[in-house]
Design an enzyme around this catalytic site. Structure first.
Site, short mmCIF file in Angstrom:
data_model
loop_
_atom_site.label_atom_id
_atom_site.label_comp_id
_atom_site.label_asym_id
_atom_site.label_seq_id
_atom_site.Cartn_x
_atom_site.Cartn_y
_atom_site.Cartn_z
N LYS A 82 9.94 4.59 -4.36
CA LYS A 82 10.97 5.23 -4.80
C LYS A 82 11.62 6.28 -3.74
O LYS A 82 13.17 6.31 -3.66
CB LYS A 82 10.67 6.51 -5.93
CG LYS A 82 10.00 5.70 -7.40
CD LYS A 82 9.47 6.68 -7.99
CE LYS A 82 8.43 7.78 -7.66
NZ LYS A 82 7.23 6.99 -7.26
N ARG A 92 7.81 13.58 -14.93
CA ARG A 92 6.65 12.90 -14.85
C ARG A 92 5.65 13.16 -16.10
O ARG A 92 4.54 12.56 -16.25
CB ARG A 92 5.82 13.65 -13.71
CG ARG A 92 5.79 12.78 -12.71
CD ARG A 92 5.08 13.51 -11.27
NE ARG A 92 4.38 12.59 -10.39
CZ ARG A 92 4.90 12.37 -9.21
NH1 ARG A 92 6.20 12.84 -8.84
NH2 ARG A 92 4.42 11.82 -8.32
N ARG A 119 0.73 4.39 4.15
CA ARG A 119 1.91 5.23 4.25
C ARG A 119 1.68 6.22 5.41
O ARG A 119 0.79 7.04 5.32
CB ARG A 119 2.29 5.96 2.97
CG ARG A 119 3.49 6.81 3.20
CD ARG A 119 4.17 7.29 1.73
NE ARG A 119 3.40 8.10 0.84
CZ ARG A 119 3.51 8.33 -0.33
NH1 ARG A 119 4.73 8.07 -0.72
NH2 ARG A 119 2.84 8.95 -1.28
N ARG A 124 -0.21 11.71 4.64
CA ARG A 124 -0.17 13.13 3.53
C ARG A 124 -1.58 13.38 2.82
O ARG A 124 -2.64 12.31 3.07
CB ARG A 124 0.83 12.52 2.56
CG ARG A 124 2.03 12.99 2.54
CD ARG A 124 2.89 12.36 1.40
NE ARG A 124 2.37 12.59 0.13
CZ ARG A 124 3.14 12.13 -0.94
NH1 ARG A 124 4.46 11.52 -0.90
NH2 ARG A 124 2.57 12.28 -2.30
N ARG A 180 -4.01 9.80 -8.77
CA ARG A 180 -2.81 9.92 -9.24
C ARG A 180 -2.18 8.81 -10.03
O ARG A 180 -1.57 8.72 -10.85
CB ARG A 180 -2.05 10.18 -7.94
CG ARG A 180 -2.14 11.36 -6.93
CD ARG A 180 -1.84 11.31 -5.60
NE ARG A 180 -0.50 10.82 -5.17
CZ ARG A 180 -0.25 10.17 -4.12
NH1 ARG A 180 -0.71 10.08 -3.38
NH2 ARG A 180 0.93 9.81 -3.94
P1 ADP Z 1 4.21 9.80 -5.06
O1 ADP Z 1 5.61 9.46 -5.58
O2 ADP Z 1 3.84 9.31 -3.95
O3 ADP Z 1 3.46 10.01 -6.22
P2 ADP Z 1 5.51 12.70 -4.82
O4 ADP Z 1 5.67 12.98 -3.35
O5 ADP Z 1 6.32 12.43 -5.89
O6 ADP Z 1 4.40 11.65 -4.74
O7 ADP Z 1 4.57 13.74 -5.49
C1 ADP Z 1 3.18 14.12 -4.80
C2 ADP Z 1 2.73 15.27 -5.92
O8 ADP Z 1 3.46 16.57 -6.28
C3 ADP Z 1 2.24 14.73 -7.21
O9 ADP Z 1 0.84 14.25 -7.10
C4 ADP Z 1 2.21 15.97 -7.97
O10 ADP Z 1 0.95 17.05 -7.66
C5 ADP Z 1 3.35 16.80 -7.43
N1 ADP Z 1 4.66 16.58 -8.46
C6 ADP Z 1 5.50 15.84 -7.84
N2 ADP Z 1 6.37 15.63 -8.76
C7 ADP Z 1 5.85 16.39 -10.03
C8 ADP Z 1 6.39 16.62 -11.19
N3 ADP Z 1 7.48 16.21 -11.67
N4 ADP Z 1 5.51 17.41 -12.12
C9 ADP Z 1 4.44 17.84 -11.85
N5 ADP Z 1 3.88 17.56 -10.47
C10 ADP Z 1 4.50 17.07 -9.63
P1 ADP Z 2 7.14 6.45 -3.47
O1 ADP Z 2 7.99 7.50 -3.28
O2 ADP Z 2 7.41 5.62 -4.93
O3 ADP Z 2 5.61 7.07 -3.72
P2 ADP Z 2 7.48 5.44 -0.83
O4 ADP Z 2 9.03 5.02 -0.92
O5 ADP Z 2 7.02 6.56 -0.31
O6 ADP Z 2 6.99 5.37 -2.53
O7 ADP Z 2 6.80 4.00 -0.67
C1 ADP Z 2 5.14 4.24 -0.34
C2 ADP Z 2 4.88 3.31 0.80
O8 ADP Z 2 5.09 1.99 0.59
C3 ADP Z 2 5.41 3.91 2.25
O9 ADP Z 2 4.37 3.66 3.25
C4 ADP Z 2 6.69 2.89 2.33
O10 ADP Z 2 6.75 2.56 3.73
C5 ADP Z 2 6.09 1.29 1.73
N1 ADP Z 2 7.17 0.67 1.08
C6 ADP Z 2 8.16 0.98 0.59
N2 ADP Z 2 8.87 -0.10 0.02
C7 ADP Z 2 8.14 -1.24 0.21
C8 ADP Z 2 8.32 -2.55 0.19
N3 ADP Z 2 9.43 -3.01 -0.48
N4 ADP Z 2 7.38 -3.29 0.60
C9 ADP Z 2 6.30 -2.86 1.20
N5 ADP Z 2 5.87 -1.35 1.31
C10 ADP Z 2 7.07 -0.65 0.92
#
Ligand code: ADP
Ligand code: ADP
Ligand code: ZN
Length: 214
Positions: free
Chosen positions: A17, A93, A127, A160, A171
Site C-alpha cells: 500500500k 482498520r 522491509r 521498523r 499484525r
Molecule cells: P502496515 O501497513 O505495515 O501494517 P502501518 O504503517 O499502516 O503498517 O501501521 C503500523 C501500525 O500503526 C499498526 O500496526 C497499528 O498499530 C497502527 N495503526 C496504523 N493505522 C491504524 C489505524 N487506522 N487504526 C489503528 N491503528 C493503526
Molecule cells: P504496506 O504499506 O502495505 O505495509 P509496503 O509498501 O511497505 O506495504 O511494502 C512492504 C514491503 O514489500 C516493502 O519492503 C516493499 O519494498 C516490498 N514490496 C512492495 N511492493 C512489492 C512487490 N510488488 N513485490 C515485492 N515486494 C514488494
C-alpha cells in the site's frame, strides 16, 4: 489530470500500500494520508487520559495492536481537512473507523491490494525504511543501490520495530479479525475494486493506473 481523486487503499500489512500509494500520489498529484506514518511520528504522545491499555501510540504499535480509534480518527479528520485529492492508506482498520470515515468524506475509488499471506511475511520481515525521508525498500525485492543507504536522500535504512516475525504474525492476526470485515463491508457496498499485488511494483502500478483511468 484532475486533482479530485479520493482513493482508499485497502490490503493486509505488507501488501504494498505504501509503495503504490506514493506512486499514485506522484502520478495524480494527490496527498498521501498514512495513519501508520502519522502515528510513528507521534509514538510517544501521552494518551493516558483515555484510560486504556497503554499510555502511548507506540506501545500499541510495538505490540502489533491497533491504536485506539479516538487517536486515529483525530489524525484522519485533520489530514482530510487539508487535502483535496488524496490517497488514504492504513485507515479504516475496523468497522467503527469505516463508519467514521463515511461521515467525513466521499470516496471515488476503493482498491483492495491482494497478496497471498505467505508472501506478506517475506515482504514485511525484509522491509527497510529510510530513517530520514521514510522511503521504503526491500532487502531482496527492492534493494537500494548501496546496502543500508537510501537511494533518495542518502539516509540510513532501518528495520521498523514492528517488522519482526513475531509482531508481523500478530499484525496479520489483527488484520484478519478487525480489518477483513472492512474489506467485506466495501465489497457489499459494491464499491470495491480488487487489484492483484503480485509481480513487480511496476506491474502492480500499471494495474492501478488501469483502474483509475478506465
Ligand atoms: P502496515 O501497513 O505495515 O501494517 P502501518 O504503517 O499502516 O503498517 O501501521 C503500523 C501500525 O500503526 C499498526 O500496526 C497499528 O498499530 C497502527 N495503526 C496504523 N493505522 C491504524 C489505524 N487506522 N487504526 C489503528 N491503528 C493503526
Ligand atoms: P504496506 O504499506 O502495505 O505495509 P509496503 O509498501 O511497505 O506495504 O511494502 C512492504 C514491503 O514489500 C516493502 O519492503 C516493499 O519494498 C516490498 N514490496 C512492495 N511492493 C512489492 C512487490 N510488488 N513485490 C515485492 N515486494 C514488494
Ligand atoms: Zn531517504
Amino acid at each position: 489530470m484532475s486533482d479530485d481523486h479520493r482513493v482508499l487503499l485497502l490490503g493486509p500489512p505488507g501488501a504494498g500500500k505504501g509503495t503504490q500509494g506514493d506512486r499514485i500520489a506522484d502520478r495524480y498529484d494527490l496527498d498521501v494520508i498514512t495513519t501508520g506514518d502519522a502515528l510513528r511520528n507521534n509514538k510517544e504522545m501521552d494518551i493516558s487520559e483515555l484510560g486504556l491499555e497503554y499510555d502511548t501510540p507506540g506501545a500499541y504499535m510495538d505490540a502489533g495492536e491497533l491504536v485506539p480509534d479516538a487517536v486515529v480518527n483525530e489524525i484522519v479528520v485533520t489530514a482530510l481537512a487539508d487535502a483535496d485529492g488524496f490517497v488514504l492508506d492504513g485507515y479504516p482498520r475496523n468497522l467503527d473507523q469505516a463508519e467514521y470515515l463515511s461521515e467525513q468524506t466521499e470516496l471515488d475509488y476503493v482498491v483492495f491490494l491482494d497478496v497471498p499471506e505467505a508472501e506478506l511475511v517475506d515482504r514485511l520481515t525484509g522491509r527497510r525504511v529510510c530513517d530520514d525521508c521514510g522511503a521504503t525498500f526491500h532487502v531482496d525485492f527492492d534493494p537500494p543501490a548501496e546496502q543500508g543507504v537510501c537511494d533518495d536522500c542518502g539516509g540510513e535504512l532501518v528495520q521498523r520495530e514492528d517488522d519482526t516475525e513475531e509482531t508481523v504474525r500478530e499484525r496479520l492476526r489483527v488484520y484478519a479479525e478487525e480489518t477483513e470485515p472492512v474489506v467485506e463491508h466495501y465489497r457489499e457496498l459494491g464499491s470495491l475494486v480488487e487489484v492483484s499485488g503480485e509481480g513487480t511494483p511496476d506491474d502492480v502500478f500499471d494495474r492501478f493506473v488501469d483502474v483509475i483511468e478506465n
